[in-house]
Write a protein that holds these residues in place. Structure first.
Motif, PDB file in Angstrom:
ATOM      1  N   MET A  42       4.755  11.673  10.974  1.00  0.00           N
ATOM      2  CA  MET A  42       3.972  11.292   9.794  1.00  0.00           C
ATOM      3  C   MET A  42       4.913  10.983   8.645  1.00  0.00           C
ATOM      4  SD  MET A  42       2.653  15.118   8.681  1.00  0.00           S
ATOM      5  CE  MET A  42       1.813  14.552   7.208  1.00  0.00           C
ATOM      6  N   LYS A  43       4.328  10.735   7.490  1.00  0.00           N
ATOM      7  CA  LYS A  43       5.122  10.553   6.269  1.00  0.00           C
ATOM      8  C   LYS A  43       6.132  11.694   6.109  1.00  0.00           C
ATOM      9  CE  LYS A  43       4.792  10.565   1.272  1.00  0.00           C
ATOM     10  NZ  LYS A  43       3.949  10.610   0.065  1.00  0.00           N
ATOM     11  N   SER A  44       7.292  11.375   5.588  1.00  0.00           N
ATOM     12  CA  SER A  44       8.366  12.342   5.328  1.00  0.00           C
ATOM     13  C   SER A  44       9.059  12.846   6.583  1.00  0.00           C
ATOM     14  CB  SER A  44       7.871  13.551   4.505  1.00  0.00           C
ATOM     15  OG  SER A  44       7.508  13.118   3.226  1.00  0.00           O
TER      16      SER A  44
ATOM     17  N   PRO B 107      -3.457   4.357  -0.072  1.00  0.00           N
ATOM     18  CA  PRO B 107      -4.197   5.613   0.120  1.00  0.00           C
ATOM     19  C   PRO B 107      -3.337   6.881  -0.048  1.00  0.00           C
ATOM     20  CG  PRO B 107      -3.589   4.717   2.267  1.00  0.00           C
ATOM     21  CD  PRO B 107      -3.034   3.777   1.232  1.00  0.00           C
ATOM     22  N   HIS B 108      -2.440   6.864  -1.034  1.00  0.00           N
ATOM     23  CA  HIS B 108      -1.720   8.100  -1.376  1.00  0.00           C
ATOM     24  C   HIS B 108      -2.744   9.109  -1.893  1.00  0.00           C
ATOM     25  CE1 HIS B 108       1.105  10.780  -3.426  1.00  0.00           C
ATOM     26  NE2 HIS B 108       2.116  10.140  -2.854  1.00  0.00           N
ATOM     27  N   LYS B 109      -2.524  10.392  -1.591  1.00  0.00           N
ATOM     28  CA  LYS B 109      -3.449  11.423  -2.054  1.00  0.00           C
ATOM     29  C   LYS B 109      -3.215  11.709  -3.541  1.00  0.00           C
ATOM     30  CE  LYS B 109      -4.632  11.561   2.210  1.00  0.00           C
ATOM     31  NZ  LYS B 109      -3.542  10.833   2.828  1.00  0.00           N
TER      32      LYS B 109
ATOM     33  N   SER C  63       3.304  -1.513   3.756  1.00  0.00           N
ATOM     34  CA  SER C  63       3.184  -0.149   3.214  1.00  0.00           C
ATOM     35  C   SER C  63       4.571   0.433   2.972  1.00  0.00           C
ATOM     36  CB  SER C  63       2.416   0.717   4.225  1.00  0.00           C
ATOM     37  OG  SER C  63       2.413   2.076   3.840  1.00  0.00           O
ATOM     38  N   ASP C  64       4.648   1.439   2.101  1.00  0.00           N
ATOM     39  CA  ASP C  64       5.976   1.980   1.759  1.00  0.00           C
ATOM     40  C   ASP C  64       6.466   3.047   2.732  1.00  0.00           C
ATOM     41  OD1 ASP C  64       4.197   3.995   0.876  1.00  0.00           O
ATOM     42  OD2 ASP C  64       5.480   4.537  -0.816  1.00  0.00           O
ATOM     43  N   ASN C  65       5.532   3.643   3.498  1.00  0.00           N
ATOM     44  CA  ASN C  65       5.918   4.664   4.503  1.00  0.00           C
ATOM     45  C   ASN C  65       4.678   5.029   5.309  1.00  0.00           C
ATOM     46  OD1 ASN C  65       6.036   6.348   1.543  1.00  0.00           O
ATOM     47  ND2 ASN C  65       4.562   7.106   3.051  1.00  0.00           N
ATOM     48  N   GLY C  66       4.881   5.887   6.287  1.00  0.00           N
ATOM     49  CA  GLY C  66       3.782   6.290   7.155  1.00  0.00           C
ATOM     50  C   GLY C  66       2.766   7.175   6.456  1.00  0.00           C
TER      51      GLY C  66
ATOM     52  N   GLY D 122       0.572  -1.535 -10.485  1.00  0.00           N
ATOM     53  CA  GLY D 122       0.420  -0.390  -9.591  1.00  0.00           C
ATOM     54  C   GLY D 122       1.538   0.616  -9.769  1.00  0.00           C
ATOM     55  N   LYS D 123       1.921   1.240  -8.645  1.00  0.00           N
ATOM     56  CA  LYS D 123       2.900   2.334  -8.698  1.00  0.00           C
ATOM     57  C   LYS D 123       4.324   1.785  -8.740  1.00  0.00           C
ATOM     58  CE  LYS D 123       4.447   5.939  -5.518  1.00  0.00           C
ATOM     59  NZ  LYS D 123       3.939   6.866  -4.508  1.00  0.00           N
ATOM     60  N   TRP D 124       5.063   2.148  -9.746  1.00  0.00           N
ATOM     61  CA  TRP D 124       6.435   1.669  -9.904  1.00  0.00           C
ATOM     62  C   TRP D 124       7.390   2.620  -9.181  1.00  0.00           C
ATOM     63  CZ3 TRP D 124       9.513  -2.104 -10.625  1.00  0.00           C
ATOM     64  CH2 TRP D 124      10.764  -1.958 -11.215  1.00  0.00           C
TER      65      TRP D 124
ATOM     66  N   TYR E  54       9.399   7.900   2.636  1.00  0.00           N
ATOM     67  CA  TYR E  54       8.642   8.226   1.417  1.00  0.00           C
ATOM     68  C   TYR E  54       8.911   7.194   0.328  1.00  0.00           C
ATOM     69  CZ  TYR E  54      12.990  10.866   1.148  1.00  0.00           C
ATOM     70  OH  TYR E  54      14.302  11.236   1.228  1.00  0.00           O
ATOM     71  N   CYS E  55       8.289   7.462  -0.831  1.00  0.00           N
ATOM     72  CA  CYS E  55       7.959   6.412  -1.796  1.00  0.00           C
ATOM     73  C   CYS E  55       9.105   5.669  -2.487  1.00  0.00           C
ATOM     74  CB  CYS E  55       7.050   7.015  -2.854  1.00  0.00           C
ATOM     75  SG  CYS E  55       5.592   7.819  -2.153  1.00  0.00           S
ATOM     76  N   ALA E  56       9.802   6.341  -3.390  1.00  0.00           N
ATOM     77  CA  ALA E  56      10.681   5.626  -4.314  1.00  0.00           C
ATOM     78  C   ALA E  56      11.807   4.850  -3.615  1.00  0.00           C
ATOM     79  CB  ALA E  56      11.246   6.597  -5.352  1.00  0.00           C
TER      80      ALA E  56
ATOM     81  N   ALA F 136       0.851  -1.194   0.000  1.00  0.00           N
ATOM     82  CA  ALA F 136       0.000   0.000   0.000  1.00  0.00           C
ATOM     83  C   ALA F 136       0.887   1.245   0.000  1.00  0.00           C
ATOM     84  CB  ALA F 136      -0.908  -0.008   1.217  1.00  0.00           C
ATOM     85  N   ASP F 137       0.334   2.365  -0.443  1.00  0.00           N
ATOM     86  CA  ASP F 137       1.104   3.605  -0.550  1.00  0.00           C
ATOM     87  C   ASP F 137       0.655   4.598   0.522  1.00  0.00           C
ATOM     88  OD1 ASP F 137       2.653   5.687  -1.384  1.00  0.00           O
ATOM     89  OD2 ASP F 137       1.925   5.719  -3.439  1.00  0.00           O
ATOM     90  N   ASP F 138       1.560   4.976   1.398  1.00  0.00           N
ATOM     91  CA  ASP F 138       1.269   5.932   2.485  1.00  0.00           C
ATOM     92  C   ASP F 138       0.265   5.380   3.504  1.00  0.00           C
ATOM     93  OD1 ASP F 138       2.827   7.572   0.901  1.00  0.00           O
ATOM     94  OD2 ASP F 138       1.439   9.259   0.862  1.00  0.00           O
ATOM     95  N   LEU F 139       0.181   4.080   3.623  1.00  0.00           N
ATOM     96  CA  LEU F 139      -0.737   3.493   4.616  1.00  0.00           C
ATOM     97  C   LEU F 139      -0.075   3.555   5.989  1.00  0.00           C
ATOM     98  CD1 LEU F 139      -3.455   1.670   4.827  1.00  0.00           C
ATOM     99  CD2 LEU F 139      -1.821  -0.191   5.141  1.00  0.00           C
TER     100      LEU F 139
ATOM    101  N   SER G  21      11.943   3.612  -0.725  1.00  0.00           N
ATOM    102  CA  SER G  21      11.372   2.489   0.005  1.00  0.00           C
ATOM    103  C   SER G  21      11.091   1.324  -0.949  1.00  0.00           C
ATOM    104  CB  SER G  21      10.086   2.955   0.686  1.00  0.00           C
ATOM    105  OG  SER G  21       9.517   1.930   1.437  1.00  0.00           O
ATOM    106  N   ARG G  22      10.630   1.650  -2.147  1.00  0.00           N
ATOM    107  CA  ARG G  22      10.318   0.621  -3.141  1.00  0.00           C
ATOM    108  C   ARG G  22      11.578  -0.062  -3.654  1.00  0.00           C
ATOM    109  NH1 ARG G  22       4.905   1.777  -4.787  1.00  0.00           N
ATOM    110  NH2 ARG G  22       4.276   3.114  -3.076  1.00  0.00           N
ATOM    111  N   ALA G  23      12.620   0.733  -3.914  1.00  0.00           N
ATOM    112  CA  ALA G  23      13.866   0.142  -4.404  1.00  0.00           C
ATOM    113  C   ALA G  23      14.488  -0.761  -3.337  1.00  0.00           C
ATOM    114  CB  ALA G  23      14.836   1.246  -4.810  1.00  0.00           C
TER     115      ALA G  23
HETATM  116 CA   LIG Z   1       4.411   6.440  -0.238  1.00  0.00          CA
END
Ligand SMILES: [Ca+2]
Length: 482
Positions: free
Chosen positions: A282-284, A214-216, A266-269, A135-137, A77-79, A37-40, A81-83
């Protein structure tokens, strides 16, 4: 000379039985599903304590497997965390320490995951697995970085965050749709995931499902919009939970349930409107609200049911854990920071890590060891703290596709604690005694500070100069003395 018929028969028999054996081995290889999930937030699921959101399918997944309560990502945050998830390495090793953004500044293009990195998808594909990313790459959006160039047979999704423009839906390497209707993303991703499982039911597969939500900006389909009774965020979480249920329903129907290892994390908070279950930040941010995420692991017959595991570990461990279960050796020509988590999941083994680290931008920020966490660098507890109630999240997609703009969460809905000692550098917290990181106990524990700082300094020597000095202006050349 004619070969006696009996010998021909025997040779045939041996060859046939070998074929059967190979087929059986291929079939016996486990399947892997990683739902990301993204930002969960850590507290965004009912089984992690959310007071309003209902997540019956994830609750069941946790009851039938293990729920991990100290699972960390290395970057809030996103990228990056995914790598890390796909390589088992910290961002300063895999090189994706920033977020590629097609509408952004210095990381607009020409950046992404290097060909020299070894991804989970590549290893599994080389070993006979069918692979897909849905999904999100976010590991680069120029063609050389596409998922299909990095070990995935197929791809469906947005190559970056759902608030970056243009919001194209990509199939394989082609634009399938623009602009995408975000409200249908979770459903479309789920439909493709179920289809992929059906297509590959007779061979081992790896399904990587990094959801947009649930990313905005938040968006839910008609079947879920305004149905949860817990706001748009609650609708979105309910649809993600439904998605998980559809996947398990398919695994059971196809008799694949017992041969499939499923991870949900999830990838981050969380961003505004999310929930950290009493963690700070929170996130970031580098507070626990940014770095700790919910994690559920399920594999009937392998992972004992109903466990709650409070061992320090993280997304960095997924790469070696899955490869071990696939019987594939780890790369030996590079540092793999992650460790095999299976002993933790099956035997309640102790953490395999002396310490876990976090990074923000091009700096190392925190080091965690046992119950202790040292914030070497200062991070705020909340971003955009002084925005008014009429503020609208600027992180919208193309204007034509934004859904429910006035229902997006606001800064007056901070996801984590904002209380506690004023943020500063070199703060120490005992997360067993003080999970909300409220009271800095650095002065009372100088030896702990010294031990953690030493670990930090040792790791710092492994961060390449090109990353550490990224934001520094080039030194002026000394004036010639003649
Ligand atoms: Ca994220």
């Amino acid at each position: 000379m004619a070969i006696p018929r009996i010998i021909v028969c025997l040779v045939c028999l041996i060859l046939c039985s070998q074929q059967t054996l190979i087929a059986a081995e291929t079939k016996a290889k486990p399947n892997f599903i990683v739902i990301f999930a993204d930002d969960l937030g850590y507290g965004d699921l009912e089984c992690f304590g959310h007071p309003k959101f209902k997540t019956p399918n994830l609750n069941r997944m946790a009851a039938e497997g293990a729920r991990l309560t100290q699972f960390n990502v290395p970057v809030p945050y996103c990228a990056p965390s995914r790598a890390t998830l796909l390589t088992g390495r910290y961002p300063w090793r895999h090189g994706v320490w920033f977020n590629p953004a097609p509408d952004g500044g210095r990381f607009r293009s020409g950046v992404g995951i290097a060909d020299s990195e070894v991804l989970l998808s590549e290893k599994l594909k080389q070993n006979g697995y069918a692979t897909i990313c849905i999904g999100k790459w976010h590991l680069g959006h120029d063609p050389q970085y596409y998922p299909t160039r990095h070990g995935f047979d197929d791809y469906l999704g947005i190559l970056y965050s759902n608030d970056m423009r243009p919001v194209n839906l990509i199939k394989g390497e082609e634009i399938l749709e623009y602009p995408v209707i975000q409200a249908n993303l979770t459903k479309r991703y789920t439909d493709r995931a179920v289809e992929f499982i059906r297509e590959n039911q007779k061979r081992p597969f790896f399904l990587y499902l990094p959801h947009a939500m649930p990313h905005k900006p938040l968006a839910a389909s008609e079947a879920f919009y305004k149905k949860s009774g817990a706001g748009l965020y609650g609708d979105v979480i309910a649809e993600l939970d439904w998605s998980v249920g559809e996947i398990f329903k398919t695994l059971k129907e196809l008799d694949l349930d017992e041969n499939t290892f499923v991870i949900f994390t999830s990838d981050n908070g969380p961003w505004f409107g999310g929930h950290t279950a009493g963690l700070s930040g929170m996130k970031s941010t580098s507070w626990e609200g940014g770095l700790r995420v919910p994690m559920i692991a399920r594999w009937p017959g392998k992972i004992p049911k109903g466990q709650v595991i409070d061992t320090n570990c993280g997304s960095i461990d997924i790469f070696p854990t899955i490869l071990k279960q696939a019987g594939i050796p780890l790369p030996t020509d590079r540092v793999i920071d992650g460790k095999d988590l299976f002993p933790v999941l099956t035997e309640q083994a102790k953490t395999p890590h002396e310490a876990l680290y976090s990074m923000k931008g091009n700096f190392l920020f925190t080091v965690r060891s046992g119950p202790w966490k040292l914030h070497v660098k200062q991070s705020p507890r909340q971003l955009l703290a002084n925005q008014g109630k009429d503020w609208i999240d600027p992180r919208g997609p193309d204007g034509v596709t934004i859904i429910a703009p006035y229902e997006q969460a606001m800064p007056d809905q901070p996801p984590g604690l904002l209380t506690g000692d004023q943020p500063g550098p070199m703060m120490l917290f005992n997360l067993e005694d003080d999970p909300g990181e409220q009271h800095n106990v650095a002065k009372q524990n100088p030896q702990v500070v010294a031990r953690l700082k030493k670990l930090y300094d040792q790791m710092q020597t492994q961060v390449p100069d090109s990353i550490r000095n990224f934001n520094q202006k080039p030194k002026k050349k000394a004036a010639s003395s003649r």
